[in-house]
Design a protein around this motif. Sequence first.
Motif, PDB file in Angstrom:
ATOM      1  N   LYS A 595      33.455  -0.730 -16.691  1.00  0.00           N
ATOM      2  CA  LYS A 595      33.465   0.616 -16.121  1.00  0.00           C
ATOM      3  C   LYS A 595      32.168   1.015 -15.402  1.00  0.00           C
ATOM      4  O   LYS A 595      32.180   1.937 -14.590  1.00  0.00           O
ATOM      5  N   GLU A 596      31.067   0.386 -15.735  1.00  0.00           N
ATOM      6  CA  GLU A 596      29.791   0.769 -15.123  1.00  0.00           C
ATOM      7  C   GLU A 596      29.827   0.537 -13.617  1.00  0.00           C
ATOM      8  O   GLU A 596      30.333  -0.470 -13.140  1.00  0.00           O
ATOM      9  N   ARG A 597      29.278   1.475 -12.868  1.00  0.00           N
ATOM     10  CA  ARG A 597      29.181   1.288 -11.409  1.00  0.00           C
ATOM     11  C   ARG A 597      27.963   2.010 -10.860  1.00  0.00           C
ATOM     12  O   ARG A 597      27.334   2.834 -11.547  1.00  0.00           O
ATOM     13  N   ILE A 598      27.656   1.714  -9.625  1.00  0.00           N
ATOM     14  CA  ILE A 598      26.452   2.224  -8.967  1.00  0.00           C
ATOM     15  C   ILE A 598      26.668   3.687  -8.584  1.00  0.00           C
ATOM     16  O   ILE A 598      27.697   4.041  -8.007  1.00  0.00           O
ATOM     17  N   SER A 599      25.686   4.533  -8.876  1.00  0.00           N
ATOM     18  CA  SER A 599      25.799   5.949  -8.544  1.00  0.00           C
ATOM     19  C   SER A 599      25.639   6.158  -7.041  1.00  0.00           C
ATOM     20  O   SER A 599      25.057   5.329  -6.334  1.00  0.00           O
ATOM     21  N   SER A 600      26.163   7.260  -6.552  1.00  0.00           N
ATOM     22  CA  SER A 600      26.109   7.531  -5.109  1.00  0.00           C
ATOM     23  C   SER A 600      24.680   7.739  -4.630  1.00  0.00           C
ATOM     24  O   SER A 600      24.363   7.473  -3.465  1.00  0.00           O
ATOM     25  N   ASP A 601      23.804   8.199  -5.511  1.00  0.00           N
ATOM     26  CA  ASP A 601      22.402   8.444  -5.123  1.00  0.00           C
ATOM     27  C   ASP A 601      21.477   7.359  -5.683  1.00  0.00           C
ATOM     28  O   ASP A 601      20.351   7.634  -6.086  1.00  0.00           O
ATOM     29  N   TYR A 602      21.963   6.103  -5.681  1.00  0.00           N
ATOM     30  CA  TYR A 602      21.199   5.006  -6.288  1.00  0.00           C
ATOM     31  C   TYR A 602      19.859   4.776  -5.602  1.00  0.00           C
ATOM     32  O   TYR A 602      18.884   4.372  -6.262  1.00  0.00           O
ATOM     33  N   LEU A 603      19.763   5.029  -4.295  1.00  0.00           N
ATOM     34  CA  LEU A 603      18.487   4.786  -3.611  1.00  0.00           C
ATOM     35  C   LEU A 603      17.406   5.725  -4.130  1.00  0.00           C
ATOM     36  O   LEU A 603      16.282   5.290  -4.424  1.00  0.00           O
ATOM     37  N   ASP A 604      17.726   7.004  -4.225  1.00  0.00           N
ATOM     38  CA  ASP A 604      16.737   7.963  -4.736  1.00  0.00           C
ATOM     39  C   ASP A 604      16.302   7.579  -6.149  1.00  0.00           C
ATOM     40  O   ASP A 604      15.103   7.609  -6.480  1.00  0.00           O
ATOM     41  N   LYS A 605      17.270   7.184  -6.979  1.00  0.00           N
ATOM     42  CA  LYS A 605      16.952   6.855  -8.369  1.00  0.00           C
ATOM     43  C   LYS A 605      16.195   5.535  -8.474  1.00  0.00           C
ATOM     44  O   LYS A 605      15.332   5.371  -9.342  1.00  0.00           O
ATOM     45  N   TYR A 606      16.492   4.605  -7.590  1.00  0.00           N
ATOM     46  CA  TYR A 606      15.788   3.313  -7.606  1.00  0.00           C
ATOM     47  C   TYR A 606      14.305   3.504  -7.298  1.00  0.00           C
ATOM     48  O   TYR A 606      13.439   2.999  -8.030  1.00  0.00           O
ATOM     49  N   TYR A 607      14.018   4.249  -6.250  1.00  0.00           N
ATOM     50  CA  TYR A 607      12.610   4.428  -5.885  1.00  0.00           C
ATOM     51  C   TYR A 607      11.882   5.357  -6.854  1.00  0.00           C
ATOM     52  O   TYR A 607      10.681   5.183  -7.098  1.00  0.00           O
ATOM     53  N   LYS A 608      12.593   6.304  -7.431  1.00  0.00           N
ATOM     54  CA  LYS A 608      11.981   7.139  -8.478  1.00  0.00           C
ATOM     55  C   LYS A 608      11.635   6.277  -9.686  1.00  0.00           C
ATOM     56  O   LYS A 608      10.570   6.437 -10.296  1.00  0.00           O
ATOM     57  N   ASN A 609      12.520   5.352 -10.018  1.00  0.00           N
ATOM     58  CA  ASN A 609      12.273   4.429 -11.132  1.00  0.00           C
ATOM     59  C   ASN A 609      11.042   3.577 -10.837  1.00  0.00           C
ATOM     60  O   ASN A 609      10.157   3.425 -11.695  1.00  0.00           O
ATOM     61  N   LEU A 610      10.955   3.021  -9.629  1.00  0.00           N
ATOM     62  CA  LEU A 610       9.813   2.172  -9.274  1.00  0.00           C
ATOM     63  C   LEU A 610       8.492   2.928  -9.361  1.00  0.00           C
ATOM     64  O   LEU A 610       7.456   2.335  -9.690  1.00  0.00           O
ATOM     65  N   ALA A 611       8.529   4.209  -9.048  1.00  0.00           N
ATOM     66  CA  ALA A 611       7.296   5.000  -9.045  1.00  0.00           C
ATOM     67  C   ALA A 611       6.894   5.471 -10.434  1.00  0.00           C
ATOM     68  O   ALA A 611       5.804   6.034 -10.601  1.00  0.00           O
ATOM     69  N   SER A 612       7.740   5.229 -11.436  1.00  0.00           N
ATOM     70  CA  SER A 612       7.419   5.668 -12.793  1.00  0.00           C
ATOM     71  C   SER A 612       6.357   4.765 -13.404  1.00  0.00           C
ATOM     72  O   SER A 612       6.031   3.703 -12.880  1.00  0.00           O
ATOM     73  N   GLU A 613       5.827   5.192 -14.539  1.00  0.00           N
ATOM     74  CA  GLU A 613       4.692   4.492 -15.152  1.00  0.00           C
ATOM     75  C   GLU A 613       5.065   3.087 -15.632  1.00  0.00           C
ATOM     76  O   GLU A 613       4.268   2.154 -15.520  1.00  0.00           O
ATOM     77  N   ASN A 614       6.264   2.931 -16.170  1.00  0.00           N
ATOM     78  CA  ASN A 614       6.687   1.633 -16.709  1.00  0.00           C
ATOM     79  C   ASN A 614       8.139   1.382 -16.282  1.00  0.00           C
ATOM     80  O   ASN A 614       9.061   1.493 -17.078  1.00  0.00           O
ATOM     81  N   PRO A 615       8.351   1.050 -15.001  1.00  0.00           N
ATOM     82  CA  PRO A 615       9.708   1.009 -14.441  1.00  0.00           C
ATOM     83  C   PRO A 615      10.593  -0.062 -15.070  1.00  0.00           C
ATOM     84  O   PRO A 615      10.107  -1.095 -15.545  1.00  0.00           O
ATOM     85  N   THR A 616      11.883   0.228 -15.057  1.00  0.00           N
ATOM     86  CA  THR A 616      12.872  -0.769 -15.467  1.00  0.00           C
ATOM     87  C   THR A 616      13.507  -1.441 -14.257  1.00  0.00           C
ATOM     88  O   THR A 616      14.070  -2.528 -14.378  1.00  0.00           O
ATOM     89  N   ALA A 617      13.467  -0.796 -13.092  1.00  0.00           N
ATOM     90  CA  ALA A 617      13.995  -1.396 -11.867  1.00  0.00           C
ATOM     91  C   ALA A 617      13.087  -2.537 -11.420  1.00  0.00           C
ATOM     92  O   ALA A 617      11.892  -2.576 -11.748  1.00  0.00           O
ATOM     93  N   LEU A 618      13.651  -3.482 -10.670  1.00  0.00           N
ATOM     94  CA  LEU A 618      12.889  -4.647 -10.215  1.00  0.00           C
ATOM     95  C   LEU A 618      12.217  -4.350  -8.883  1.00  0.00           C
ATOM     96  O   LEU A 618      12.876  -4.030  -7.898  1.00  0.00           O
ATOM     97  N   ASN A 619      10.894  -4.474  -8.886  1.00  0.00           N
ATOM     98  CA  ASN A 619      10.100  -4.293  -7.674  1.00  0.00           C
ATOM     99  C   ASN A 619      10.037  -5.652  -6.969  1.00  0.00           C
ATOM    100  O   ASN A 619       9.190  -6.493  -7.274  1.00  0.00           O
ATOM    101  N   ILE A 620      10.965  -5.882  -6.057  1.00  0.00           N
ATOM    102  CA  ILE A 620      11.141  -7.205  -5.462  1.00  0.00           C
ATOM    103  C   ILE A 620       9.875  -7.718  -4.760  1.00  0.00           C
ATOM    104  O   ILE A 620       9.471  -8.875  -4.995  1.00  0.00           O
ATOM    105  N   PRO A 621       9.206  -6.942  -3.920  1.00  0.00           N
ATOM    106  CA  PRO A 621       7.990  -7.470  -3.282  1.00  0.00           C
ATOM    107  C   PRO A 621       6.905  -7.863  -4.282  1.00  0.00           C
ATOM    108  O   PRO A 621       6.234  -8.883  -4.113  1.00  0.00           O
ATOM    109  N   GLU A 622       6.732  -7.062  -5.330  1.00  0.00           N
ATOM    110  CA  GLU A 622       5.721  -7.385  -6.331  1.00  0.00           C
ATOM    111  C   GLU A 622       6.081  -8.680  -7.065  1.00  0.00           C
ATOM    112  O   GLU A 622       5.215  -9.527  -7.337  1.00  0.00           O
ATOM    113  N   LEU A 623       7.359  -8.839  -7.396  1.00  0.00           N
ATOM    114  CA  LEU A 623       7.791 -10.071  -8.067  1.00  0.00           C
ATOM    115  C   LEU A 623       7.634 -11.276  -7.151  1.00  0.00           C
ATOM    116  O   LEU A 623       7.248 -12.372  -7.589  1.00  0.00           O
ATOM    117  N   LEU A 624       7.928 -11.088  -5.866  1.00  0.00           N
ATOM    118  CA  LEU A 624       7.803 -12.187  -4.912  1.00  0.00           C
ATOM    119  C   LEU A 624       6.347 -12.628  -4.746  1.00  0.00           C
ATOM    120  O   LEU A 624       6.063 -13.817  -4.569  1.00  0.00           O
TER     121      LEU A 624
END
Length: 636
Positions: A595-624
């Motif tokens: 049942k899980e699916r991507i929210s309509s505002d996933y971009l806003d939430k993805y970048y908000k997650n990346l900007a947090s102190e200890n993000p759970t989203a994957l920062n692709i450039p940093e990992l690369l």
Amino acid sequence: MRVLGINNYQLSFQRRPRKEEEAGLRDTINKTYDALGTKDRVVITHGSCFPASSIERNTNIGSPYGDSAKDWAKFLMLYGFNGNQLGPGGQLEFKDGKIKPSPYNASAFAKNKLFINLHDLTTDKYGKILSEETFNKVTKPVEKSDNDYELTNFDEAVETYDKALSESWNNFKANLAKNQPEAIALNKEFKTFLQRHNNRLTEEGVFKVLAKHYNTDETDDWHNKEDEDLMVNVKNGDTEALKRYHDIIRQNRNEIDKHKFEQFIATKQIKENKEWRDKQGFKYYNDLLVGCSKMDKWRFKDAFLKDWEMGAREANGISQRWYIPVIDPKKIFKNDKYELNIGGEFLKEKIDYALEFNENLRIDHAMGLIEPYLLSKHANKEEFVSGPHKNENVEKYVSQLTDSKGQEYDKYWDYPKLLEKLVLPELEKYKLTPDMPVWEDLCSYPSRFVDIYDKKLHLPRLVNLDWVRAQNALATARKGDWYLLGSHDSIPAMTYVDRIGTLKDGSQGKYTKEHDAWNPAYLAGYLNMDDGRQNIANIRNELKNLCETNDRESVRAKFAILMTTPKFQISFADLLGITDATYNIGGSVREENWKERISSDYLDKYYKNLASENPTALNIPELLKKALQAKIDMKV
């Protein structure tokens, strides 16, 4: 900061890039992957997991073919992904009026009408066969929430699409009667579609009529042997069956024709999506499910074993019952020239439909094409025992199956020849060499499977870096191996370190970091191998200490290691950092599964997650950057 060693393009990776920055970011990331030698990088997003097909309206389910799917693909391409692995995209089963949401019981042929972009049907292109009023009535405005995911509501989605597509079908017929130009053009395409698919669609339509009458796809529950065996008897020329078949068609022509029209619309949109993807250079990997739906089985009933179904052997537990039909070994080939029998024709058609509008495949449960594990259809739950010593009266490998004389049932070994004589040649027609698909080989590895899959054909493996060190996996790699850290059947990767189990001292606790593949010193050392690099000891110690004190740093390090492999997969949930939901837990029957699916505002939430102190989203450039440094160190 910049990605190491590529160019002087600079950008903070903790915010959403501006439009004018996207081309440079994408170019930089793709050059990094080229330098890494990472050819294929794919995100796992099943069809219903996409955002809703309409950007502004909620249709209660996601779609891989709507406008939002294109936006998702653009987001993935921005960060260097060149493909998406879908789940099976066929029509779902139902029972007692309720959808069965697992895509692994879906039809191998009929498309899932719930993936149709309904908003398209309100446009001039389709002659506005769906009114804006009805579209807005059956859908809901997109609502923002604090969750970083949404949930598919399959039952409401069915209601939404039934109402919308019924109106669309009726309006199409009315517009055609009025000689509306758009309807005439659409009807021309429809007729071309029917030239190839009409027989199959008629059979499916008859099945849908019967399933609606009995309120289930489960033919065993129909309590009418004539209907249960109708398609078999029709193909055998039985006069009574032919009369009933044609009576059903005559009495339900509108409903059957509506099914054909829905399949036409779904296929048309899938084809158009492929044309768009081809221009982008973005691939869809379809999931060639090992099984099929009850509807498919009804159409090809003679192709399957009557008393056995496929499952998965569990050495230390009760084997998994999948309730999946198994192709009869005697129905694969007709003779020693390997001409196809009904079972072989069924499998060939499955492959053709899976690749018609997709560029590559995930081969679901490869063992099922060599040595399927059989479980008796008629056994009670209590007859399946836990542990390695199984009751062979109710479960066994197909090579252990015997006939009424006690002789090996698959005496010509047609299953071991299936890949070499049918599957691989069929893939070759689509210019797919054996090393290109994703071969899902996670199974019990019986001896005959090893002999064919490993020793004879040397087919690729699916390597989970959760429990193996990358250098060990790469040292024994085969051409075409895919690497992953979690999948659509896993809990969120960012929660791996929280798993509870038996520690080395025998107590219960968080066991993940005790494993060699998660050792903080190993993670830091793998990503920083060059002893000659300035301050290398401090760099290693800093990362080691971070991994020891911050569990998420360990997971980030694992993903950076994943990116040093030639071909890898990442689930959509791990990319976006979703940790409060799990799409599916393999082998379970949770109510929340699928049942899980991507929210309509996933971009806003993805970048908000990346900007947090200890993000759970994957920062692709940093990992690369970490992955590229590791690759440079390896070469040094």
